[in-house]
Design an enzyme around this catalytic site. Structure first.
Site, PDB file in Angstrom:
ATOM      1  N   PRO A 186       0.838  -1.207   0.000  1.00  0.00           N
ATOM      2  CA  PRO A 186       0.000   0.000   0.000  1.00  0.00           C
ATOM      3  C   PRO A 186       0.869   1.251   0.000  1.00  0.00           C
ATOM      4  O   PRO A 186       1.871   1.312   0.700  1.00  0.00           O
ATOM      5  CB  PRO A 186      -0.767  -0.091   1.322  1.00  0.00           C
ATOM      6  CG  PRO A 186      -0.590  -1.474   1.819  1.00  0.00           C
ATOM      7  CD  PRO A 186       0.674  -1.994   1.212  1.00  0.00           C
ATOM      8  N   GLU A 187       0.500   2.252  -0.818  1.00  0.00           N
ATOM      9  CA  GLU A 187       1.243   3.506  -0.827  1.00  0.00           C
ATOM     10  C   GLU A 187       0.494   4.516   0.040  1.00  0.00           C
ATOM     11  O   GLU A 187      -0.522   4.199   0.648  1.00  0.00           O
ATOM     12  CB  GLU A 187       1.439   3.968  -2.268  1.00  0.00           C
ATOM     13  CG  GLU A 187       2.109   2.854  -3.082  1.00  0.00           C
ATOM     14  CD  GLU A 187       2.798   3.301  -4.351  1.00  0.00           C
ATOM     15  OE1 GLU A 187       3.065   4.496  -4.495  1.00  0.00           O
ATOM     16  OE2 GLU A 187       3.093   2.437  -5.188  1.00  0.00           O
ATOM     17  N   LYS A 204       3.493   5.575   4.937  1.00  0.00           N
ATOM     18  CA  LYS A 204       2.923   4.227   4.862  1.00  0.00           C
ATOM     19  C   LYS A 204       2.563   3.690   6.251  1.00  0.00           C
ATOM     20  O   LYS A 204       2.228   2.524   6.400  1.00  0.00           O
ATOM     21  CB  LYS A 204       3.920   3.289   4.177  1.00  0.00           C
ATOM     22  CG  LYS A 204       4.226   3.711   2.746  1.00  0.00           C
ATOM     23  CD  LYS A 204       5.264   2.802   2.145  1.00  0.00           C
ATOM     24  CE  LYS A 204       5.630   3.280   0.749  1.00  0.00           C
ATOM     25  NZ  LYS A 204       6.706   2.443   0.170  1.00  0.00           N
ATOM     26  N   ASN A 214       6.259   2.357  -5.039  1.00  0.00           N
ATOM     27  CA  ASN A 214       6.860   2.025  -6.324  1.00  0.00           C
ATOM     28  C   ASN A 214       6.046   2.481  -7.531  1.00  0.00           C
ATOM     29  O   ASN A 214       6.605   2.806  -8.566  1.00  0.00           O
ATOM     30  CB  ASN A 214       7.103   0.509  -6.393  1.00  0.00           C
ATOM     31  CG  ASN A 214       8.294   0.182  -7.236  1.00  0.00           C
ATOM     32  OD1 ASN A 214       9.322   0.864  -7.151  1.00  0.00           O
ATOM     33  ND2 ASN A 214       8.175  -0.823  -8.072  1.00  0.00           N
ATOM     34  N   ARG A 249      13.667  -2.821  -7.396  1.00  0.00           N
ATOM     35  CA  ARG A 249      12.244  -2.499  -7.597  1.00  0.00           C
ATOM     36  C   ARG A 249      12.040  -2.120  -9.057  1.00  0.00           C
ATOM     37  O   ARG A 249      12.829  -1.362  -9.633  1.00  0.00           O
ATOM     38  CB  ARG A 249      11.834  -1.332  -6.697  1.00  0.00           C
ATOM     39  CG  ARG A 249      12.157  -1.504  -5.212  1.00  0.00           C
ATOM     40  CD  ARG A 249      11.376  -2.618  -4.546  1.00  0.00           C
ATOM     41  NE  ARG A 249       9.937  -2.481  -4.693  1.00  0.00           N
ATOM     42  CZ  ARG A 249       9.171  -1.683  -3.931  1.00  0.00           C
ATOM     43  NH1 ARG A 249       9.728  -0.987  -2.969  1.00  0.00           N
ATOM     44  NH2 ARG A 249       7.870  -1.613  -4.121  1.00  0.00           N
TER      45      ARG A 249
END
Ligand SMILES: [Zn+2]
Length: 285
Positions: free
Chosen positions: A2-3, A55, A170, A266
Site C-alpha cells: 500500500p502507498e 505508509k 513504487n 524495484r
C-alpha cells in the site's frame, strides 16, 4: 505494498468508524500489545483520531497511547458491523478493536507497536508529519532540500526513501518521474532546480488526487481515463507508465521501457523519449 494514498483512505475510514466511541473490546495475537492492554486497558478509552503518516497508520487513544501499524506487503485493516462475517480467515487476525457499532480488524498486519508521545517523537522510522506528502504541514521547500542532499543517487531510488518523501511507493515513483519528464536513473546532482521542485510538487499532487472522496481503489495518475471506453480491466489503464512495459507512451507513442532498479531491485517504468537522460548522469547503467 500500500502507498500513502491507500493508508490515507484506510485512516480516514477507521477514523470515521471508531473515533469518539468507547472501545468495548481489544484483542491481539501480539504479546507486546496484549501486555500494554493488561497494564493500561484500552477498553473504556476512545480512539481520538487515526492519522496516516506515509505508509504508517497511527491510532491515537484517549489514554495517551498510540497504536502504530505498518502493512508491508500483505497487511490490511477491515471494518465490520458486529456479527458481520469477516472476509479473511480468523487465523489471519492480528488485532481486533471493538466498539458498539463497528469492529476494526487488522489482518496479517506485520508491524504493530504501542507508543507513548515521547517514544513516537523519538522513533526515526516513523516519519514526522511534515515529511508526509499528504500531511497538512508538509513543507515542499524542505522536501526539495532533503531530495537534493542525496546527490549521488538515482532520482527514482531517492523518491522511495521514506525519510525524503513519506508516502511515495513504487507505482508513484515511476509516475512522478514520467509526469515531470525526468529519467528515473538520472543522478540527483544532474537535476535542474526546476526539475527538483517539479518532482516534489508532482509527488504531492498525484498522491493527493488519489485520496479525494470519489477516488476508487485503483491508483489513478493518468487523466485520460475518462475518455477510455475499452481495456478498463487493464491494471495500467489509469497510469502513465507503471505496468505498461512495451506499450505505447501516451504522449509520444514510443514503447515504454522497464528495468529492475536500485539495491532492492524495484521495477521502474519510463518513456526513453519523453524522459531523456542528461549527459553523464547515469548512476548505475
Ligand atoms: Zn514518450
Amino acid at each position: 505494498m500500500p502507498e500513502g494514498d491507500t493508508i490515507f483512505r484506510t485512516a480516514r475510514a477507521l477514523g470515521r468508524a471508531l473515533a469518539g466511541r468507547p472501545i468495548t473490546g481489544f484483542r491481539s495475537t501480539y504479546p507486546m500489545l496484549t501486555r500494554c492492554h493488561d497494564d493500561a486497558p484500552l477498553t473504556g478509552q476512545t480512539v481520538d483520531r487515526v492519522e496516516p503518516r506515509g505508509k504508517w497508520l497511527l491510532m491515537h487513544f484517549s489514554g495517551g497511547a498510540t497504536l502504530v501499524t505498518h502493512m508491508l506487503m500483505n497487511g490490511s485493516w477491515h471494518i465490520y458491523r458486529p456479527g458481520q462475517a469477516w472476509q479473511r480467515p480468523r487465523a489471519d487476525m492480528r488485532i481486533l478493536i471493538e466498539t458498539r457499532d463497528y469492529h476494526a480488524v487488522g489482518f496479517r498486519v506485520p508491524v504493530a507497536e504501542m507508543h507513548t508521545a515521547q517514544s513516537l517523537a523519538r522513533n526515526s522510522r516513523i516519519p514526522q508529519p511534515q515529511i508526509d506528502v499528504l500531511g497538512e504541514s508538509f513543507d515542499a521547500d524542505e522536501a526539495v532540500r532533503r531530495l537534493l542532499s542525496h546527490s549521488e543517487e538515482a532520482i527514482a531510488d531517492v523518491l522511495l526513501d521514506q525519510c525524503v518523501l513519506a508516502g511515495i511507493g513504487n507505482v508513484f515513483k515511476s509516475e512522478v518521474c514520467c509526469v515531470t519528464g525526468v529519467h528515473p536513473y538520472c543522478k540527483v546532482s544532474a537535476l535542474t532546480p526546476a526539475q527538483a521542485r517539479g518532482l516534489v510538487a508532482a509527488a504531492r499532487k498525484l498522491v493527493s488526487a488519489n485520496v479525494l472522496e470519489d477516488s476508487g481503489d485503483a491508483i489513478v495518475t493518468y487523466g485520460g481515463r475518462q475518455r477510455r471506453t475499452t481495456h478498463e480491466s487493464d491494471p495500467g489503464a489509469n497510469l502513465w507508465v507503471y505496468g505498461r512495459a512495451g506499450q505505447p507512451c501516451r504522449r509520444c507513442g514510443g514503447p515504454i521501457a522497464h528495468r529492475l532498479q536500485g539495491l532492492n531491485a524495484r521495477v521502474t517504468f519510463w518513456c526513453p523519449r519523453c524522459q531523456p537522460m542528461p549527459d553523464d548522469s547515469d548512476v548505475d547503467g
